[in-house]
Design a protein around this motif. Structure first.
Motif, PDB file in Angstrom:
ATOM      1  N   ARG A 176      -8.247  16.813  31.345  1.00 14.59           N
ATOM      2  CA  ARG A 176      -7.418  17.225  32.463  1.00 14.59           C
ATOM      3  C   ARG A 176      -7.971  16.703  33.776  1.00 14.59           C
ATOM      4  NH1 ARG A 176      -7.172  23.558  32.559  1.00 14.59           N
ATOM      5  NH2 ARG A 176      -6.541  23.110  30.442  1.00 14.59           N
ATOM      6  N   VAL A 212      -7.883  17.716  37.899  1.00  8.82           N
ATOM      7  CA  VAL A 212      -7.592  18.805  38.827  1.00  8.82           C
ATOM      8  C   VAL A 212      -7.568  18.194  40.220  1.00  8.82           C
ATOM      9  CG1 VAL A 212      -8.268  21.071  39.681  1.00  8.82           C
ATOM     10  CG2 VAL A 212      -8.825  20.411  37.333  1.00  8.82           C
ATOM     11  N   PHE A 231      -2.917  20.730  37.764  1.00  7.77           N
ATOM     12  CA  PHE A 231      -3.561  20.152  36.593  1.00  7.77           C
ATOM     13  C   PHE A 231      -2.672  19.044  36.030  1.00  7.77           C
ATOM     14  CE2 PHE A 231      -5.297  24.334  37.023  1.00  7.77           C
ATOM     15  CZ  PHE A 231      -6.614  24.250  36.596  1.00  7.77           C
TER      16      PHE A 231
END
Length: 562
Positions: A494, A496, A533
């Motif tokens: 992921r 961020v 995200f």
């Protein structure tokens, strides 16, 4: 307010950082000792630690803090001399983030915000687990008291049931709140589109649009243009102060002015980058509109409203519950779900989220009528590209079960939108990003429409969500929202990033400074709308490669190994 400790930071830098952080609303402390006992005493949320990674002088402290159960949750950002090699080593040593000296204050502050946002759900989980444990201990104590007092069997079991229920509820809350909240278009619209509001009157539409406008104004209050205006005003004020200052005061003002001008230059550069990306690719990002119906799992019968009253509203029982049936009925039960997607090739393939193409994926609790006997189904799904009046039927091609990724396709017209360019390398923490999508679906679009036009659209749509979308497309008003920010955390699964945007925009592309897509937006951290995200594009590689092989096969191209 969040508490920050400055460890081993050089005196001049420490003084200015403490001042700037305090003005930003943080509780800042600069203790003389940099050790575990100080952290246990101060209980900070984040530590800024200046170090020379090449000498490994921070290794012992990092290891102690991260191996201690009480201090492991404290976020640590290293301020280190050196370049990429030193930053990589610092991360390997256990730092949560690292910034090379010299650095821009605006980037440091963005990284601090990103780390605190990432820490927030863990903090909530710890508190709620502690609360659940307290309830559990309370239950045990109550049980012990009941047994000791030898109360009657019925009373004992009733009391036991009550306290046990409290403990279970506490644990359930802790588990639920520990999860990252998917404030996605899918779940948001499912909440708004309740069974009692299948028909939307003009007044209701105008009221909801006004609320959406207010939400957008609040969420986008820290936009780049606003930041630039504030920094320019601050620079003008500093120049005015310099005209009447002398000595050390003048030198300090001059230093602050140079820092301000540097920030302005950086933001102006990023703003130009965003404008170029918008110019090249905003038409490549489509609004995905799905109509979800419900059917009996065994018979396949459609779920219907039992009847409609004189005002066009579904009939309800004495308790206000809408009456539904699979036998007869007057009108099907539909939910209208919106998401974003983007064109990745000239063959019409669109990349988005799994939960946009299947809104109930990992989100079944958001469907108000799905149960063991009734299942949701996609009745229709369309892609609306900016500048095109006619929607394009969307066909699902692949769904990832490991990541929130989905691949669909459309039949493109001859004058097709431009496919995006996919990044082949990993993203870099701290770099600028541009996010394009459709937060809150059509409500976000309607919020940017002037009042007279909005009323015309409402009348033409005839209280129909489907008609509303078609009318927006006919007027070529479907345009995505563009926001920008910086990458905070780059992980294998992921990304961020700190981008001011409203909840939603699921499936939208995240661009880097070179105009290439580095991720697919999929979620927003609950209570912190500036923290989004994305699934890294590298995780979509296998899906895209399979897509390319299918396209080559359709075109009669030779296949590898064939």
């Amino acid at each position: 307010m969040p508490k920050i400790l400055l460890f081993r930071v050089a005196h001049d830098l420490s003084a200015s950082l403490a001042s700037d952080l305090a003005r930003a609303g943080y509780d800042v402390t600069t203790p003389e000792s940099a050790d575990v006992s100080t952290v246990l005493q101060q209980q900070p949320d984040l530590i800024l630690l200046q170090t020379d990674v090449r000498t490994l002088d921070c290794c012992g402290l990092l290891t102690q803090l991260k191996s201690n159960e009480t201090t492991a949750s404290v976020k640590i950002i290293l301020l280190a001399d050196g370049g990429p090699l030193e930053r990589s080593r610092a991360l390997d040593l256990g730092a949560d983030d690292v910034l090379s000296i010299p650095f821009e204050r605006v980037e440091l502050f963005a990284r601090i915000r990103a780390q605190l946002r990432e820490k927030a759900p863990d903090d909530r989980l710890r508190l709620e687990v502690l609360d659940a444990k307290r309830k559990e201990h309370g239950a045990e104590a109550a049980l012990a008291a009941i047994v000791a007092q030898r109360e009657s069997g019925n009373k004992r079991w009733i009391a036991l049931g009550v306290v046990a229920a409290l403990a279970v509820i506490g644990v359930a809350i802790a588990v639920r709140n520990a999860q990252v909240s998917r404030k996605s278009n899918a779940s948001l619209v499912l909440q708004l589109q309740s069974l009692r509001s299948q028909i939307l009157t003009e007044d209701q539409l105008l009221e909801r649009v006004q609320k959406s406008r207010e939400a957008q104004n609040q969420e986008l209050s820290a936009s780049v243009s606003r930041q630039l205006d504030e920094l320019r005003a601050e620079s003008a004020d500093l120049r005015k102060q310099m005209s009447t200052s002398t000595g050390s005061s003048l030198a300090d003002l001059d230093s602050r002015l140079k820092q301000n001008d540097s920030r302005i230059g950086k933001l102006e550069t990023e703003s130009r980058i965003a404008q170029e990306i918008v110019r090249d690719y905003s038409n490549s990002v489509c609004l995905i509109y799905a109509i979800v119906g419900f059917r009996d799992r065994t018979s396949g019968a459609r779920l219907m409203f039992a009847g409609i009253d004189a005002h066009g509203k579904p009939l309800a029982d004495n308790e206000g519950n809408v009456i539904l049936t699979t036998e007869g009925g007057s009108r099907p039960v539909y939910l209208h779900v919106f998401g974003s997607g983007f064109l990745i090739d000239s063959a019409g393939h669109i990349l988005t989220n799994h939960h946009v193409l299947q809104p109930w994926w990992h989100n079944a609790e958001a469907l108000p009528v799905a149960n063991d006997t009734i299942e949701p189904t996609i009745e229709s799904m369309w892609a609306y590209f900016p500048g095109y009046e006619t929607p394009m039927p969307l066909h699902v091609r692949a769904l990832s079960e490991d990541f929130d990724l989905g691949l669909a396709s459309v039949d493109l017209p001859r004058s097709r939108p431009r496919p995006v360019t996919i990044a082949q390398q990993a993203a870099i923490s701290g770099s600028p990003v541009v996010l394009i999508g459709y937060p809150t679906g059509i409500e976000g679009i309607l919020a940017r429409v002037d009042e007279p036009t909005l009323k015309q659209i409402a009348r033409a749509a005839g209280n129909s969500t489907e008609g509303l979308v078609q009318e927006l497309a006919r007027r070529k008003l479907i345009r995505p929202l563009v926001t920008q920010g910086h990458l905070g955390v780059v992980g294998p699964d992921r990304l961020v990033y700190d981008a001011q945007t409203t909840h939603g925009g699921s499936g939208g592309p995240v661009f880097d400074a070179s105009g290439k897509v580095i991720g697919v937006n999929f979620a927003v951290l609950s209570d912190f709308s500036g923290s989004n995200f994305a699934v890294p594009m590298l995780r979509a590689a296998s899906m895209l490669e399979a897509s390319k092989r299918r396209v080559d096969a359709d075109l009669g191209q030779p296949q590898p190994g064939g």
